[in-house]
Design a protein around this motif. Structure first.
Motif, mmCIF file in Angstrom:
data_model
loop_
_atom_site.group_PDB
_atom_site.id
_atom_site.type_symbol
_atom_site.label_atom_id
_atom_site.label_comp_id
_atom_site.label_asym_id
_atom_site.label_seq_id
_atom_site.Cartn_x
_atom_site.Cartn_y
_atom_site.Cartn_z
ATOM 1 N N UNK A 115 -2.002 -10.173 36.608
ATOM 2 C CA UNK A 115 -1.961 -8.751 36.975
ATOM 3 C C UNK A 115 -2.578 -7.881 35.886
ATOM 4 N N UNK A 116 -2.341 -8.248 34.634
ATOM 5 C CA UNK A 116 -2.910 -7.478 33.529
ATOM 6 C C UNK A 116 -4.434 -7.580 33.531
ATOM 7 N N UNK A 117 -4.941 -8.795 33.767
ATOM 8 C CA UNK A 117 -6.398 -8.976 33.834
ATOM 9 C C UNK A 117 -6.987 -8.115 34.944
ATOM 10 N N UNK A 118 -6.312 -8.102 36.102
ATOM 11 C CA UNK A 118 -6.840 -7.400 37.263
ATOM 12 C C UNK A 118 -6.739 -5.882 37.139
ATOM 13 N N UNK A 119 -5.837 -5.389 36.292
ATOM 14 C CA UNK A 119 -5.653 -3.930 36.176
ATOM 15 C C UNK A 119 -6.174 -3.374 34.853
ATOM 16 N N UNK A 120 -6.768 -4.249 34.037
ATOM 17 C CA UNK A 120 -7.335 -3.787 32.766
ATOM 18 C C UNK A 120 -8.659 -3.078 33.008
ATOM 19 N N UNK A 121 -8.960 -2.155 32.145
ATOM 20 C CA UNK A 121 -10.241 -1.447 32.182
ATOM 21 C C UNK A 121 -11.388 -2.447 32.351
ATOM 22 N N UNK A 122 -12.242 -2.178 33.330
ATOM 23 C CA UNK A 122 -13.281 -3.122 33.721
ATOM 24 C C UNK A 122 -14.212 -3.479 32.567
ATOM 25 N N UNK A 403 -19.425 4.061 38.815
ATOM 26 C CA UNK A 403 -18.800 5.367 38.569
ATOM 27 C C UNK A 403 -18.037 5.847 39.799
ATOM 28 N N UNK A 404 -18.644 5.701 40.975
ATOM 29 C CA UNK A 404 -17.976 6.100 42.210
ATOM 30 C C UNK A 404 -16.637 5.361 42.369
ATOM 31 N N UNK A 405 -16.636 4.093 41.992
ATOM 32 C CA UNK A 405 -15.450 3.258 42.192
ATOM 33 C C UNK A 405 -14.427 3.376 41.068
ATOM 34 N N UNK A 406 -14.732 4.160 40.045
ATOM 35 C CA UNK A 406 -13.795 4.301 38.936
ATOM 36 C C UNK A 406 -13.719 3.069 38.049
ATOM 37 N N UNK A 407 -14.710 2.176 38.130
ATOM 38 C CA UNK A 407 -14.743 1.011 37.245
ATOM 39 C C UNK A 407 -15.136 1.423 35.833
ATOM 40 N N UNK A 408 -15.954 2.451 35.731
ATOM 41 C CA UNK A 408 -16.328 3.046 34.459
ATOM 42 C C UNK A 408 -16.132 4.551 34.572
ATOM 43 N N UNK A 409 -16.030 5.222 33.454
ATOM 44 C CA UNK A 409 -15.800 6.674 33.441
ATOM 45 C C UNK A 409 -16.952 7.376 32.733
ATOM 46 N N UNK A 410 -17.352 8.495 33.285
ATOM 47 C CA UNK A 410 -18.470 9.253 32.702
ATOM 48 C C UNK A 410 -18.100 9.767 31.325
ATOM 49 N N UNK A 411 -19.116 9.877 30.475
ATOM 50 C CA UNK A 411 -18.890 10.382 29.111
ATOM 51 C C UNK A 411 -18.708 11.900 29.105
#
Length: 586
Positions: A115-122, A403-411
């Motif tokens: 669960x931690x792997x799956x919910x950690x920042x991509x 970015x759309x999916x929230x896998x990464x966040x804009x600077x």
């Protein structure tokens, strides 16, 4: 007091402090099983006590047989047999408890790590190879769970056995006890070097093991490419290289183990012979009986072997803490960002009828300081629209989808989803529920077609599934399969073509009926006619859906409401003239 403070300070420093933290982490999982573990330890101590009692009883039996004390022979035999039977029962119960606790702790740790792997920042997780993740999730978790009952409880049982044997020998002959303890100082001094070396070899062995698993896993995933490029011999040589690397580490570890075990065996042998010689002398001088001599030999050997076993717990402790440290590394990683809970709940209700818009305003993103993927980017897509992202390969289309999916966040800048009333949420892992996504490549899981479809909507019936399959132009080939929806496909869509797998992926996304649909090169394996038909079906489904497509092929651009071009760090909306030029040039 000074010695105690010195030991405490040592624990707080360096490796021992690290091991102490790893040990605490391991045993937090044992708390809910503490009564079962306590019962297991008590059984072990009782079993140890019965073993020592059997040794004492054997002494009296031998004395009785040799004529020193002929009374109660039958009574002694009954005691010996009874203790042996009870010991068998205790061992059976202990084994059952061990299996029960081990599997429960293993499953609990494995689930928490998974669960931690799956919910950690991509981005944080991309630093780990999937083979290394598998190795940690299976091998390291197994080592830790086995150590819950294989380390501290064993330590307590061995200590009880050691102290019990020592007490009995002291009672009959203090000199013998002193001789039996001669190996203790040597073993204690030796254990310090043992710990440092063992920790080093454990880490190296696990690293190489992870490399091996990563290589194998990646090879099997890309077996088609390896065969197609005739790379089998090259990959076979790579495997041999990794095997040789593992062999070197293993043989170094083996050499170290042989040296240490040989040294400890010599020390133990010297102590055993000293005890034997002293016992023979005492027997020859008439100070002890044959039964006492037998007892001394049993218990002195027990003392030496038990002390060696206590020292031998050091490698298992180091192995367990090393594995625990590798698992703890996940828990230091940041979780995915989840924000705007209240607004997300509002959007869940409002999006059902009127859909959601997505907007990026003045967005900047870079993976590292040297390369800005795009800057000052503005993108907007509304319900009922098809919006395209075009541009050369590697210029940021997939990054935009992330970015759309929230896998990464804009600077910097603003990235939101918004409903028709103006309520908006910042894009994060929380807003991912509003998206259906079809990525590049084959994303079909092993199982039946029905299993793959219901993965995104568990309560979907056959009518819902067939509707989605028809919209994705997939039902024609599915209904011709021998088992229809229950036809099995292999890993990554084995058994069907790339185009069929891609259509199934699109159908799965459509079945979810999310307000926003992302197609990342999702029609690349389709012919132009099928590609356009799929997009027309999406528009005609009568559902308030926002559709965003990334593509190298401009053949569908005439169907899009807006087209954004991503090129050399800039994102710009292009007009109909440039769209026509792209179509013509293609």
């Amino acid at each position: 007091m000074r010695l105690i403070k010195k030991v405490i300070n040592k624990i707080k420093e360096g490796m021992l402090q690290e091991m102490w933290e790893e040990t605490k982490w391991m045993y937090k999982y044992a708390k809910k099983y503490k009564f079962a573990i306590l019962f297991y330890i008590i059984l072990g101590v009782i079993g140890t006590g019965m073993g020592l009692g059997g040794s004492v009883a054997s002494k009296y039996l031998i004395d009785a047989v040799t004529g020193v004390d002929k009374k109660n022979i039958g009574y002694i035999v009954v005691i010996i047999i009874g203790l042996a039977i009870l010991n068998v029962v205790i061992n059976a119960v202990s084994s059952r408890i061990t299996a029960k606790i081990n599997v429960k702790v293993n499953n609990e740790i494995q689930k928490e790590v998974y669960d931690k792997i799956m919910t950690t920042d991509w981005l944080s997780m991309t630093k780990f190879h999937s083979g290394d993740l598998l190795n940690r999730l299976n091998s390291d978790v197994g080592t830790v769970s086995n150590s819950v009952l294989g380390w501290v409880p064993s330590l307590i049982k061995k200590l009880a056995q050691f102290l019990g044997a020592l007490a009995i020998i002291l009672y009959y002959d203090p000199t013998m006890a002193l001789l039996a303890l001669l190996s203790a100082p040597v073993m204690l001094i030796f254990s310090k070097m043992l710990m440092t070396k063992m920790r080093f070899y454990n880490k190296r062995t696990r690293e190489v093991s992870s490399d091996m698993m990563a290589f194998n896993e990646e090879s099997f995933q890309n077996i088609q490419s390896i065969k197609s490029f005739d790379l089998v011999r090259i990959f076979s040589r790579k495997l041999v290289d990794i095997q040789n690397k593992y062999k070197d580490v293993y043989m170094d570890y083996n050499k170290f183990s042989i040296y240490t075990s040989s040294f400890m065996s010599l020390v133990g042998m010297g102590v055993s012979y000293s005890c034997f010689g002293w016992g023979v002398y005492r027997l020859w001088s008439g100070a002890i009986t044959y039964g006492t001599m037998t007892l001394f030999l049993q218990l002195s050997g027990s003392l030496t072997s038990t002390f060696s076993a206590l020292v031998g717990l050091v490698p298992s402790a180091i192995s367990a803490t090393t594995s625990a440290g590798r698992l703890m590394a996940f828990f230091d990683l940041p979780y995915e960002e989840q924000i705007d809970d209240e607004n997300v709940k509002i959007l869940e209700k409002s999006s059902l009828d009127k859909g959601l818009s997505i907007e990026l305003d003045n967005i900047m993103y870079n993976y590292d300081e040297n390369k800005v993927v795009f800057e000052n980017a503005d993108v907007k897509a509304n319900p009922g629209e098809i919006v395209a992202l075009v541009g050369p390969s590697g210029e940021g289309k997939t990054t935009m989808v992330r970015l759309f999916l929230g896998l990464i966040n804009s600077r910097k800048g603003k990235a939101v989803v918004r409903d028709a009333t103006g309520v908006e949420c910042k894009i994060s892992a929380n807003t991912r529920r509003f998206f259906a996504y079809v990525p590049q490549g084959n994303t079909i899981f092993s199982g039946t077609i029905r299993d793959n479809m219901k993965m995104v909507k568990e309560d979907a019936n056959d009518e819902d599934i067939i509707e989605a399959l028809k919209a994705a132009c997939a039902y024609d080939f599915v209904k011709q399969l021998p088992d229809g929806l229950d036809s099995k496909v292999g890993e990554r869509g084995g058994g069907i073509s790339e185009g069929q797998a891609q259509r199934l992926s699109i159908a799965r996304a459509l079945l979810r009926k999310s307000p926003i649909l992302l197609l990342d090169e999702a029609t690349s394996a389709l012919d132009v006619y099928t590609e356009r038909e799929v997009l027309r079906n999406i528009i005609d489904m009568g559902y308030a859906r926002t559709c965003i497509v990334t593509t190298h092929r401009p053949s569908v651009l005439s169907m899009c409401d807006r087209v954004y071009k991503i090129d050399k760090g800039s994102v710009s909306e292009i007009g109909s003239v440039e769209v026509e030029r792209l179509i013509k040039d293609f």
